[in-house]
Write an enzyme that holds these catalytic residues in place. Structure first.
Site, PDB file in Angstrom:
ATOM      1  N   GLY A  17       0.781  -1.173   0.139  1.00  0.00           N
ATOM      2  CA  GLY A  17      -0.041  -0.175   0.005  1.00  0.00           C
ATOM      3  C   GLY A  17       0.727   1.345   0.086  1.00  0.00           C
ATOM      4  O   GLY A  17       0.313   2.387   0.423  1.00  0.00           O
ATOM      5  N   THR A  18       1.918   1.333  -0.556  1.00  0.00           N
ATOM      6  CA  THR A  18       2.873   2.547  -0.664  1.00  0.00           C
ATOM      7  C   THR A  18       2.296   3.570  -1.658  1.00  0.00           C
ATOM      8  O   THR A  18       2.217   4.857  -1.111  1.00  0.00           O
ATOM      9  CB  THR A  18       4.338   2.186  -0.895  1.00  0.00           C
ATOM     10  OG1 THR A  18       4.136   1.484  -2.153  1.00  0.00           O
ATOM     11  CG2 THR A  18       4.870   1.254   0.024  1.00  0.00           C
ATOM     12  N   ASN A  19       1.450   3.001  -2.584  1.00  0.00           N
ATOM     13  CA  ASN A  19       0.909   4.237  -3.467  1.00  0.00           C
ATOM     14  C   ASN A  19      -0.465   4.690  -2.739  1.00  0.00           C
ATOM     15  O   ASN A  19      -0.693   5.878  -2.942  1.00  0.00           O
ATOM     16  CB  ASN A  19       0.731   3.720  -4.843  1.00  0.00           C
ATOM     17  CG  ASN A  19       1.988   3.893  -5.712  1.00  0.00           C
ATOM     18  OD1 ASN A  19       2.554   4.775  -5.875  1.00  0.00           O
ATOM     19  ND2 ASN A  19       1.904   2.727  -6.559  1.00  0.00           N
ATOM     20  N   ARG A  71     -14.988 -14.844 -10.919  1.00  0.00           N
ATOM     21  CA  ARG A  71     -14.502 -13.517 -10.799  1.00  0.00           C
ATOM     22  C   ARG A  71     -15.606 -12.411 -10.973  1.00  0.00           C
ATOM     23  O   ARG A  71     -15.688 -11.558 -10.130  1.00  0.00           O
ATOM     24  CB  ARG A  71     -13.433 -13.290 -11.978  1.00  0.00           C
ATOM     25  CG  ARG A  71     -12.574 -11.889 -11.657  1.00  0.00           C
ATOM     26  CD  ARG A  71     -11.538 -11.857 -13.008  1.00  0.00           C
ATOM     27  NE  ARG A  71     -10.528 -13.028 -12.502  1.00  0.00           N
ATOM     28  CZ  ARG A  71     -10.026 -13.387 -13.492  1.00  0.00           C
ATOM     29  NH1 ARG A  71     -10.307 -13.283 -14.840  1.00  0.00           N
ATOM     30  NH2 ARG A  71      -9.034 -14.408 -13.490  1.00  0.00           N
ATOM     31  N   MET A  96      -3.576  -6.636  -7.890  1.00  0.00           N
ATOM     32  CA  MET A  96      -3.168  -7.759  -8.780  1.00  0.00           C
ATOM     33  C   MET A  96      -4.132  -8.922  -9.179  1.00  0.00           C
ATOM     34  O   MET A  96      -3.911  -9.935  -9.531  1.00  0.00           O
ATOM     35  CB  MET A  96      -2.251  -8.685  -7.927  1.00  0.00           C
ATOM     36  CG  MET A  96      -0.990  -7.890  -7.112  1.00  0.00           C
ATOM     37  SD  MET A  96      -0.408  -6.724  -8.301  1.00  0.00           S
ATOM     38  CE  MET A  96       0.751  -8.017  -9.231  1.00  0.00           C
ATOM     39  N   ARG A  97      -5.423  -8.431  -9.747  1.00  0.00           N
ATOM     40  CA  ARG A  97      -6.385  -9.118 -10.231  1.00  0.00           C
ATOM     41  C   ARG A  97      -6.780  -8.641 -11.460  1.00  0.00           C
ATOM     42  O   ARG A  97      -6.922  -7.467 -11.754  1.00  0.00           O
ATOM     43  CB  ARG A  97      -7.701  -9.199  -9.452  1.00  0.00           C
ATOM     44  CG  ARG A  97      -7.590  -9.655  -7.897  1.00  0.00           C
ATOM     45  CD  ARG A  97      -8.065 -11.153  -7.811  1.00  0.00           C
ATOM     46  NE  ARG A  97      -7.002 -11.575  -6.970  1.00  0.00           N
ATOM     47  CZ  ARG A  97      -6.931 -13.256  -6.549  1.00  0.00           C
ATOM     48  NH1 ARG A  97      -7.280 -14.051  -7.530  1.00  0.00           N
ATOM     49  NH2 ARG A  97      -6.199 -13.495  -5.592  1.00  0.00           N
ATOM     50  N   LEU A  98      -7.011  -9.502 -12.451  1.00  0.00           N
ATOM     51  CA  LEU A  98      -7.465  -9.228 -13.847  1.00  0.00           C
ATOM     52  C   LEU A  98      -8.899  -8.917 -13.645  1.00  0.00           C
ATOM     53  O   LEU A  98      -9.791  -9.130 -12.890  1.00  0.00           O
ATOM     54  CB  LEU A  98      -7.506 -10.514 -14.790  1.00  0.00           C
ATOM     55  CG  LEU A  98      -5.862 -10.957 -15.037  1.00  0.00           C
ATOM     56  CD1 LEU A  98      -5.949 -12.216 -15.930  1.00  0.00           C
ATOM     57  CD2 LEU A  98      -5.021  -9.701 -15.816  1.00  0.00           C
ATOM     58  N   ASN A 113      -4.453   3.206 -13.539  1.00  0.00           N
ATOM     59  CA  ASN A 113      -3.647   2.374 -12.998  1.00  0.00           C
ATOM     60  C   ASN A 113      -2.152   3.045 -13.395  1.00  0.00           C
ATOM     61  O   ASN A 113      -2.112   3.815 -14.260  1.00  0.00           O
ATOM     62  CB  ASN A 113      -3.649   1.011 -13.794  1.00  0.00           C
ATOM     63  CG  ASN A 113      -2.507   0.135 -13.071  1.00  0.00           C
ATOM     64  OD1 ASN A 113      -2.523   0.078 -11.814  1.00  0.00           O
ATOM     65  ND2 ASN A 113      -2.223  -0.833 -13.945  1.00  0.00           N
ATOM     66  N   HIS A 115       1.893   2.135 -14.057  1.00  0.00           N
ATOM     67  CA  HIS A 115       2.798   1.055 -14.402  1.00  0.00           C
ATOM     68  C   HIS A 115       4.043   1.323 -14.359  1.00  0.00           C
ATOM     69  O   HIS A 115       4.436   2.789 -14.667  1.00  0.00           O
ATOM     70  CB  HIS A 115       2.006   0.762 -15.757  1.00  0.00           C
ATOM     71  CG  HIS A 115       3.063  -0.458 -16.189  1.00  0.00           C
ATOM     72  ND1 HIS A 115       2.767  -2.009 -15.707  1.00  0.00           N
ATOM     73  CD2 HIS A 115       4.174  -0.831 -17.005  1.00  0.00           C
ATOM     74  CE1 HIS A 115       3.629  -2.771 -16.259  1.00  0.00           C
ATOM     75  NE2 HIS A 115       4.278  -2.042 -17.055  1.00  0.00           N
TER      76      HIS A 115
END
EC number: 2.1.2.2
Length: 207
Positions: A17-19, A71, A96-98, A113, A115
């Site tokens: 959770g750094t971001n 999902r 980390m989920r599609l 997002n 990247h």
């Protein structure tokens, strides 16, 4: 209670959770404009980001994906939670989920997002390692809209990070993460103030 003019944000995260922390700190410092973090969505109830959210006074929605058959089933629950919190913008921060159309369609153009590369170079996992192994002289970070592909959404903003002669992969990674923590809050503030104009793949930031 948020004012009617605020931009209500949900942060999705899976790990440290750094971001998330960078966004929460920016919010506390008044650097997110009218943006307000109202919800953390996390697929790992024991992840450190959950405690960060609690310390920041942010509501949490926690779930365990393996408890669902599909999902789409847990995403339907997430959408209901987002609607309950009147979320305007989804900010992925190490989630980390599609994603499926259940979540993508109602929030098209309202989900971003970050990247750790200059997309379209080095999409997917371990982007920093990919860039390092390739021997690039410049890499960086990209904030992009989220679509159904792997890091394929329209680019909103990028920040270049040079690879220095005395770098190792750890020092490079540290500088990239620092760039992330500076760029992401800035982009969120742009969305909150209505400055982001999307026309297909062309994204313009209104002055």
């Amino acid at each position: 209670m948020a004012s009617s003019s605020s931009c209500r944000i949900a942060v999705f995260a899976s790990g440290q959770g750094t971001n998330f922390q960078a966004l929460a700190d920016a919010s506390r410092a008044g650097e997110l404009g009218s943006a307000e973090i109202v919800l953390l969505v996390c697929d790992k109830p024991q992840a450190p980001v959950v405690e960060r959210a609690r310390q920041a006074g942010v509501d949490t929605y926690l779930f365990t994906p393996k408890e669902y058959a599909r999902r789409e089933d847990y995403e339907a629950e997430i959408v209901a939670e987002l609607e309950k919190h009147q979320v305007d913008l989804i900010v992925l921060a190490g989630y980390m989920r599609l994603l499926t159309s259940v979540l993508l369609e109602p929030y098209a153009g309202k989900m971003i997002n970050i990247h750790p590369s200059l997309l379209p170079a080095f999409p997917g996992k371990d982007a920093i390692g990919q860039a390092w192994d390739y021997g690039v002289k410049v890499t960086g970070v990209t904030v992009h809209l989220v679509d159904g592909g792997m890091d394929t959404g329209a680019v909103v903003a990028q920040e270049a990070v040079p690879v220095l002669p005395d770098d190792n992969i750890q020092t490079l990674e540290d500088r990239i993460h620092q760039a992330e923590k500076e760029l992401y809050p800035q982009v969120v503030s742009w969305f909150a103030s209505g400055r982001v104009i999307v026309d297909g793949r062309k994204v313009t930031i209104r002055q």
